[in-house]
Design a protein around this motif. Structure first.
Motif, mmCIF file in Angstrom:
data_model
loop_
_atom_site.group_PDB
_atom_site.id
_atom_site.type_symbol
_atom_site.label_atom_id
_atom_site.label_comp_id
_atom_site.label_asym_id
_atom_site.label_seq_id
_atom_site.Cartn_x
_atom_site.Cartn_y
_atom_site.Cartn_z
ATOM 1 N N GLU A 144 18.113 35.510 26.208
ATOM 2 C CA GLU A 144 19.661 35.786 26.576
ATOM 3 C C GLU A 144 19.539 36.080 28.254
ATOM 4 O O GLU A 144 18.356 36.726 28.757
ATOM 5 C CB GLU A 144 20.023 36.934 26.066
ATOM 6 N N ASP A 145 20.481 35.226 28.998
ATOM 7 C CA ASP A 145 20.605 35.554 30.517
ATOM 8 C C ASP A 145 21.323 36.983 30.840
ATOM 9 O O ASP A 145 21.156 37.134 32.200
ATOM 10 C CB ASP A 145 21.062 34.310 30.835
ATOM 11 N N ARG A 146 22.061 37.504 30.046
ATOM 12 C CA ARG A 146 22.652 38.792 30.569
ATOM 13 C C ARG A 146 21.967 40.018 30.225
ATOM 14 O O ARG A 146 21.592 40.059 28.833
ATOM 15 C CB ARG A 146 23.987 38.934 29.886
ATOM 16 N N ASP A 165 17.391 32.720 32.759
ATOM 17 C CA ASP A 165 18.236 32.698 33.961
ATOM 18 C C ASP A 165 19.362 31.633 32.996
ATOM 19 O O ASP A 165 19.359 31.175 31.923
ATOM 20 C CB ASP A 165 17.739 31.941 35.150
ATOM 21 N N ARG A 166 20.575 31.402 33.871
ATOM 22 C CA ARG A 166 21.618 30.854 33.368
ATOM 23 C C ARG A 166 21.116 29.454 32.786
ATOM 24 O O ARG A 166 21.881 28.572 31.704
ATOM 25 C CB ARG A 166 22.686 30.591 34.309
ATOM 26 N N ASP A 167 19.968 28.801 33.254
ATOM 27 C CA ASP A 167 19.717 27.199 32.742
ATOM 28 C C ASP A 167 18.545 27.506 31.976
ATOM 29 O O ASP A 167 17.960 26.494 31.708
ATOM 30 C CB ASP A 167 19.405 26.533 33.969
ATOM 31 N N SER A 187 24.801 30.591 22.679
ATOM 32 C CA SER A 187 25.152 31.195 23.746
ATOM 33 C C SER A 187 26.490 31.421 24.337
ATOM 34 O O SER A 187 27.286 31.013 23.486
ATOM 35 C CB SER A 187 24.216 30.427 24.718
ATOM 36 N N ARG A 188 26.740 32.124 25.432
ATOM 37 C CA ARG A 188 28.197 32.396 25.766
ATOM 38 C C ARG A 188 28.954 31.310 26.184
ATOM 39 O O ARG A 188 30.168 31.580 26.154
ATOM 40 C CB ARG A 188 27.935 33.228 26.886
ATOM 41 N N CYS A 189 28.588 30.334 26.730
ATOM 42 C CA CYS A 189 29.408 29.085 27.371
ATOM 43 C C CYS A 189 28.819 27.572 27.082
ATOM 44 O O CYS A 189 27.647 27.844 26.783
ATOM 45 C CB CYS A 189 29.906 29.417 28.543
ATOM 46 N N GLU A 191 27.889 25.837 29.297
ATOM 47 C CA GLU A 191 26.788 25.671 30.381
ATOM 48 C C GLU A 191 25.574 26.127 30.039
ATOM 49 O O GLU A 191 24.527 25.543 30.203
ATOM 50 C CB GLU A 191 27.359 26.127 31.670
ATOM 51 N N THR A 192 25.680 27.471 29.442
ATOM 52 C CA THR A 192 24.340 27.948 29.075
ATOM 53 C C THR A 192 23.869 27.309 27.779
ATOM 54 O O THR A 192 22.747 27.262 27.589
ATOM 55 C CB THR A 192 24.502 29.495 28.784
#
Length: 276
Positions: A144-146, A165-167, A187-189, A191-192
């Motif tokens: 997870e990035d968050r 990270d986000r990527d 994941s959350r969106c 892009e992720t």
């Protein structure tokens, strides 16, 4: 150089199983007469054929290593006790060609890790999927990035948590390179999702049994387009997308049940095919 203590061999066995999923731990459990190894001595045989520990060396230890490696090569091989005679001939058990004259019984213990469920995304669906995976006996890794969604209390005890990270640029699968892996990208969106899916394909785990992506068909198509734009190909990889069996329901818990049901179906079908 001192020989590894029995506790050191056990610790190395735990590390090997965590990374590779399988190993054979060879215990001397009984001896008679003159023998190089003593009761309680241990030798770990890893999947790559390397060993750690000591059973006394020589032809006897080489035979045990070969037997351990052969056991790892056969998916159906279970643990067993094998008898070795330290003689040039033997009526029962296996002769080693040695002339010590004694006998050693070795417990060849097949160590197997639980399957590993990798959850890319620690949000509500990821949390519910970790709970379901724990009930089904999977080891679990959440990536997870968050930071607020990496809190250990959000997940069942024993769940491993990795920061990304986000990527999803890191090699988060590297510590489990030899494991039986089931990966869910939730994941959350979008892009992720692109980052996570591209990262899994880039790392190319050797025993990837399942790869799923959550989202609508339109979103899935966009994610795949972006992933391929990053130079990662799905050729030879089965992607379950939209993720999960179509059993209905759209709450995090219902989605998690649908995903785990699909993972279990894939797992047992895969195991049947491996055994055939």
């Amino acid at each position: 150089m001192s020989l590894p203590a029995p506790a050191d061999v056990l610790a190395e066995a735990a590390r090997a199983v965590r990374a590779d999923g399988h190993a054979v731990l060879c215990h001397v459990v009984r001896t008679e007469g003159s023998t190089p190894g003593k009761v309680g001595w241990r030798l770990l045989v890893r999947r790559d054929g390397t060993v750690f520990g000591n059973l006394g060396g020589g032809a006897f230890e080489a035979l045990v290593k070969a037997d351990g490696s052969a056991r790892l090569a056969q998916a159906a091989e279970a643990s067993a006790v094998k008898r070795y005679y330290l003689t040039e001939t033997a009526v029962k058990g296996e002769a080693t060609g040695m002339v010590c004259g004694g006998m050693i019984e070795v417990f060849l213990e097949r160590l197997m890790a639980n399957p590993m469920l990798v959850i890319c995304g620690g949000g509500p669906v990821g949390q519910a999927l970790a709970q379901a995976g724990a009930l089904a006996g999977f080891d679990r890794l959440v990536v997870e990035d968050r930071s607020e969604f990496r809190a250990p209390e959000l997940f069942p005890a024993g769940t491993e948590i990795a920061a990304a990270d986000r990527d999803f640029a890191g090699d988060f699968l590297a510590p489990y390179a030899g494991r039986e892996l089931y990966v869910a990208v939730v994941s959350r969106c979008w892009e992720t999702d692109v980052g996570a899916l591209a990262a899994v394909l880039r790392q190319a785990p050797a025993d990837l049994r399942y790869l799923g992506l959550m989202g609508s068909r339109r979103k899935v198509a966009r994610v795949i387009e972006e992933v391929e734009g990053r130079g990662q190909s799905l050729d030879g990889v089965t992607l379950s997308a939209p993720i999960g069996l179509p059993i209905g329901g759209d709450t995090p818990g219902e989605i998690a049940i649908a995903v785990l049901a699909e993972i279990l179906s894939t797992r047992y079908e895969s195991r049947t095919n491996h055994a055939a």
